[in-house]
Design a protein around this motif. Sequence first.
Motif, short mmCIF file in Angstrom:
data_model
loop_
_atom_site.label_atom_id
_atom_site.label_comp_id
_atom_site.label_asym_id
_atom_site.label_seq_id
_atom_site.Cartn_x
_atom_site.Cartn_y
_atom_site.Cartn_z
N ALA A 1 0.85 -1.19 0.00
CA ALA A 1 0.00 0.00 0.00
C ALA A 1 0.89 1.24 0.00
O ALA A 1 1.95 1.24 0.60
CB ALA A 1 -0.91 0.01 1.21
N ASP A 2 0.41 2.29 -0.68
CA ASP A 2 1.19 3.52 -0.81
C ASP A 2 0.23 4.69 -0.92
O ASP A 2 -0.61 4.71 -1.83
CB ASP A 2 2.08 3.43 -2.05
CG ASP A 2 3.04 4.61 -2.18
OD1 ASP A 2 2.96 5.57 -1.40
OD2 ASP A 2 3.88 4.55 -3.09
N SER A 3 0.32 5.63 0.03
CA SER A 3 -0.59 6.78 0.00
C SER A 3 0.02 7.98 0.72
O SER A 3 0.70 7.82 1.74
CB SER A 3 -1.92 6.44 0.66
OG SER A 3 -2.78 7.57 0.66
N LYS A 4 -0.26 9.16 0.23
CA LYS A 4 0.12 10.40 0.91
C LYS A 4 -0.98 10.84 1.86
O LYS A 4 -0.83 11.82 2.58
CB LYS A 4 0.39 11.49 -0.12
CG LYS A 4 1.60 11.20 -0.96
CD LYS A 4 1.86 12.27 -1.99
CE LYS A 4 3.07 11.87 -2.80
NZ LYS A 4 3.28 12.68 -3.96
N GLU A 5 -2.10 10.13 1.86
CA GLU A 5 -3.27 10.56 2.62
C GLU A 5 -3.79 9.47 3.54
O GLU A 5 -4.93 9.03 3.41
CB GLU A 5 -4.37 10.98 1.65
CG GLU A 5 -3.89 11.94 0.60
CD GLU A 5 -4.54 13.30 0.69
OE1 GLU A 5 -5.56 13.42 1.38
OE2 GLU A 5 -4.04 14.22 0.05
N THR A 6 -2.98 9.01 4.48
CA THR A 6 -3.46 8.04 5.47
C THR A 6 -4.18 8.80 6.59
O THR A 6 -3.99 10.00 6.76
CB THR A 6 -2.32 7.21 6.06
OG1 THR A 6 -1.40 8.05 6.74
CG2 THR A 6 -1.60 6.41 4.97
N TYR B 1 -4.19 4.29 8.62
CA TYR B 1 -5.22 3.64 7.81
C TYR B 1 -5.09 4.17 6.39
O TYR B 1 -5.14 5.38 6.16
CB TYR B 1 -6.61 3.94 8.37
CG TYR B 1 -6.95 3.15 9.61
CD1 TYR B 1 -7.75 2.02 9.52
CD2 TYR B 1 -6.47 3.52 10.86
CE1 TYR B 1 -8.08 1.29 10.65
CE2 TYR B 1 -6.78 2.79 11.99
CZ TYR B 1 -7.59 1.67 11.89
OH TYR B 1 -7.90 0.94 13.01
N PHE B 2 -4.93 3.25 5.44
CA PHE B 2 -4.74 3.59 4.03
C PHE B 2 -6.07 3.55 3.29
O PHE B 2 -6.86 2.63 3.51
CB PHE B 2 -3.79 2.58 3.38
CG PHE B 2 -2.35 2.69 3.81
CD1 PHE B 2 -1.40 3.25 2.96
CD2 PHE B 2 -1.94 2.24 5.06
CE1 PHE B 2 -0.07 3.35 3.36
CE2 PHE B 2 -0.62 2.33 5.46
CZ PHE B 2 0.32 2.89 4.60
N PRO B 3 -6.29 4.52 2.37
CA PRO B 3 -7.52 4.46 1.58
C PRO B 3 -7.51 3.23 0.67
O PRO B 3 -6.44 2.77 0.26
CB PRO B 3 -7.48 5.75 0.76
CG PRO B 3 -6.05 6.15 0.71
CD PRO B 3 -5.43 5.64 1.98
N VAL C 1 -7.72 0.78 5.42
CA VAL C 1 -7.04 -0.44 5.86
C VAL C 1 -5.78 -0.12 6.66
O VAL C 1 -4.97 0.71 6.25
CB VAL C 1 -6.69 -1.32 4.64
CG1 VAL C 1 -5.90 -2.55 5.05
CG2 VAL C 1 -7.96 -1.73 3.90
N ALA C 2 -5.62 -0.81 7.79
CA ALA C 2 -4.43 -0.69 8.63
C ALA C 2 -3.73 -2.05 8.70
O ALA C 2 -4.30 -3.07 8.32
CB ALA C 2 -4.81 -0.21 10.03
N LEU D 1 -4.23 0.47 -2.03
CA LEU D 1 -3.86 -0.94 -1.85
C LEU D 1 -3.53 -1.61 -3.18
O LEU D 1 -4.21 -1.37 -4.18
CB LEU D 1 -5.02 -1.71 -1.20
CG LEU D 1 -5.59 -1.14 0.08
CD1 LEU D 1 -6.74 -2.02 0.56
CD2 LEU D 1 -4.54 -0.99 1.15
N ARG D 2 -2.52 -2.45 -3.16
CA ARG D 2 -2.24 -3.32 -4.32
C ARG D 2 -3.03 -4.60 -4.10
O ARG D 2 -2.56 -5.54 -3.46
CB ARG D 2 -0.74 -3.57 -4.43
CG ARG D 2 0.01 -2.30 -4.81
CD ARG D 2 1.46 -2.53 -5.09
NE ARG D 2 1.68 -3.57 -6.09
CZ ARG D 2 2.87 -4.14 -6.30
NH1 ARG D 2 3.92 -3.77 -5.59
NH2 ARG D 2 3.00 -5.07 -7.20
#
Length: 94
Positions: free
Chosen positions: A11-16, A24-26, A83-84, A30-31
């Motif tokens: 998972a990769d996000s600038k907005e957790t 927590y990732f949007p 998702v965490a 998620l891959r």
Amino acid sequence: MKARWNGEVVADSKETRVVEGNHYFPPSALRMDFFKKSDKTTVCSWKGTASYYDLDVNGKINKDAAWYYPEPKSAASEIATYVAFWKGVEVSET
């Protein structure tokens, strides 16, 4: 933020969103090819019922390594479907 396990960024996000020290990732971060739905659920008194994913990365399974609240209680509505991670999944800025 990036979440890594078994040599891959899952998972990769600038907005957790951070709740109780967990990022927590949007869902869009998620891959999903690494995520498999788990039958596990748990209940948090203020967030509601959590569902889980297993991670399947490079032939290794990390059982119930990610969780999310598909329909959280109102106090946790900001993390609905986000998702965490735990169980050895490294979450860091780089």
